[in-house]
Design a protein around this motif. Sequence first.
Motif, short mmCIF file in Angstrom:
data_model
loop_
_atom_site.label_atom_id
_atom_site.label_comp_id
_atom_site.label_asym_id
_atom_site.label_seq_id
_atom_site.Cartn_x
_atom_site.Cartn_y
_atom_site.Cartn_z
N GLY A 1 -73.52 -78.97 -46.06
CA GLY A 1 -72.07 -78.82 -45.99
C GLY A 1 -71.58 -78.46 -44.61
N ALA A 2 -72.39 -77.70 -43.86
CA ALA A 2 -72.01 -77.30 -42.51
C ALA A 2 -72.05 -78.48 -41.54
CB ALA A 2 -72.93 -76.20 -42.01
N PRO B 1 -64.84 -76.15 -37.48
CA PRO B 1 -65.19 -77.39 -38.16
C PRO B 1 -64.68 -77.38 -39.60
CG PRO B 1 -67.12 -76.37 -37.12
CD PRO B 1 -66.02 -75.36 -37.12
N ILE B 2 -64.18 -78.52 -40.04
CA ILE B 2 -63.76 -78.68 -41.43
C ILE B 2 -65.00 -79.06 -42.21
CG2 ILE B 2 -62.22 -79.89 -43.01
CD1 ILE B 2 -60.35 -80.40 -40.66
N THR B 3 -65.59 -78.11 -42.90
CA THR B 3 -66.88 -78.32 -43.56
C THR B 3 -66.75 -78.17 -45.08
OG1 THR B 3 -67.55 -76.00 -43.56
CG2 THR B 3 -67.93 -77.25 -41.53
N LEU B 4 -67.89 -78.31 -45.76
CA LEU B 4 -67.96 -78.10 -47.21
C LEU B 4 -68.60 -76.76 -47.55
CD1 LEU B 4 -69.11 -81.65 -48.40
CD2 LEU B 4 -66.79 -80.70 -48.39
N GLN B 5 -68.70 -75.88 -46.59
CA GLN B 5 -69.38 -74.61 -46.81
C GLN B 5 -68.64 -73.71 -47.80
OE1 GLN B 5 -69.62 -74.00 -42.48
NE2 GLN B 5 -71.67 -73.25 -42.85
N THR B 6 -67.32 -73.67 -47.70
CA THR B 6 -66.56 -72.85 -48.64
C THR B 6 -66.80 -73.32 -50.07
OG1 THR B 6 -64.85 -72.51 -46.96
CG2 THR B 6 -64.25 -71.98 -49.23
N PHE B 7 -66.82 -74.63 -50.26
CA PHE B 7 -67.08 -75.22 -51.57
C PHE B 7 -68.42 -74.76 -52.12
CE2 PHE B 7 -69.07 -78.87 -53.83
CZ PHE B 7 -68.22 -78.94 -54.92
N TYR C 1 -79.04 -67.83 -46.02
CA TYR C 1 -78.49 -68.88 -45.15
C TYR C 1 -78.10 -68.30 -43.79
CZ TYR C 1 -75.04 -72.09 -43.20
OH TYR C 1 -74.33 -72.90 -42.35
N ALA C 2 -77.36 -67.19 -43.81
CA ALA C 2 -76.93 -66.55 -42.55
C ALA C 2 -78.13 -66.09 -41.73
CB ALA C 2 -76.00 -65.38 -42.85
N PHE D 1 -76.31 -73.92 -39.00
CA PHE D 1 -74.88 -73.73 -38.91
C PHE D 1 -74.21 -75.04 -38.49
CE2 PHE D 1 -75.77 -69.01 -37.74
CZ PHE D 1 -75.96 -68.71 -39.07
N ALA D 2 -72.88 -75.01 -38.42
CA ALA D 2 -72.13 -76.21 -38.06
C ALA D 2 -72.60 -76.79 -36.74
CB ALA D 2 -70.63 -75.89 -37.99
N ARG D 3 -72.64 -78.11 -36.66
CA ARG D 3 -73.11 -78.86 -35.49
C ARG D 3 -74.56 -78.51 -35.16
NH1 ARG D 3 -67.77 -77.82 -31.95
NH2 ARG D 3 -67.70 -76.04 -33.35
#
Length: 198
Positions: A23-24, A39-45, A66-67, A77-79
Motif C-alpha cells: 500500500g505504501a 504520498p497518496i497511498t493505501l496505508q490508511t486502508f 511494520y514501523a 515505507f513510501a517510495r
Amino acid sequence: MKNKMNALDISLAGMFVALMMIGANITSIVPFMVVGGVPITLQTFFAILAGAILGSRLGSISMMVYAALGLVGAPVFARFSGGFTQILSPTFGFIVSFIITAYIVGKMVEKKKTLNMFIWASLTGMVINYLFGTNWMYFAYKFWAAAPDGFTYKLAWLWMLPPLPKDIILSIGAAFFAYRLEHSVLSRSQFRKINRPV
C-alpha cells in the motif's frame, strides 16, 4: 484474549505488514500524485483493516512491526524508503498513527460488530490518521524540517484535501469488507476461537 502469539497470529500480522508495504508503494504499480511530500497511498486502508479484522491487540502489533521494520532499514515505507532517519521525516507521524488507528478501530468493533459500528470505527480511524499525521507534519516543518515557502498550518491541511475523498471511500469500503468477512468467515474461524477479545 491470550497474551502469547500463536503461529496463526504471526502469519496474519505478517500478512498485514506485507500489505502495508504494498500500500505504501502502490506508486510503482499505479502512478499517482504526491502533494506536499505526502504520498497518496493505501496505508490508511490497510491500517483500518488490520484493526477491524485482527482486533486491537494484533492489529496494532502488526502496525508496530511494520514501523519497526522500516526503522531498522527495510525499504517498506513510501517510495521504498527505510532507516532510522525516517523518524525525522515530516510524514513519519502518519506511520505512528497507523498503530493508533488499528488499535482504536479494533477496540470499537470488538465492542459491537454491527455494520454501523464498522463504518464509524473505520471513519474514526481515518480521522485519527489525519489528525495525528497532519499535526506531526506541521510541527516537523516548523521545528526540524525545511518548510516550503509560505508554509502555514492551514496549508498543511490543504495538502490533505486531495487524498481525503479517496480515504473516505476506502475507509467505508474497508468497513463493508471487514463486516462481511467477520460475519461470513471470521466468526466461525479458528482465529476467533483462539483470539476472543477481553
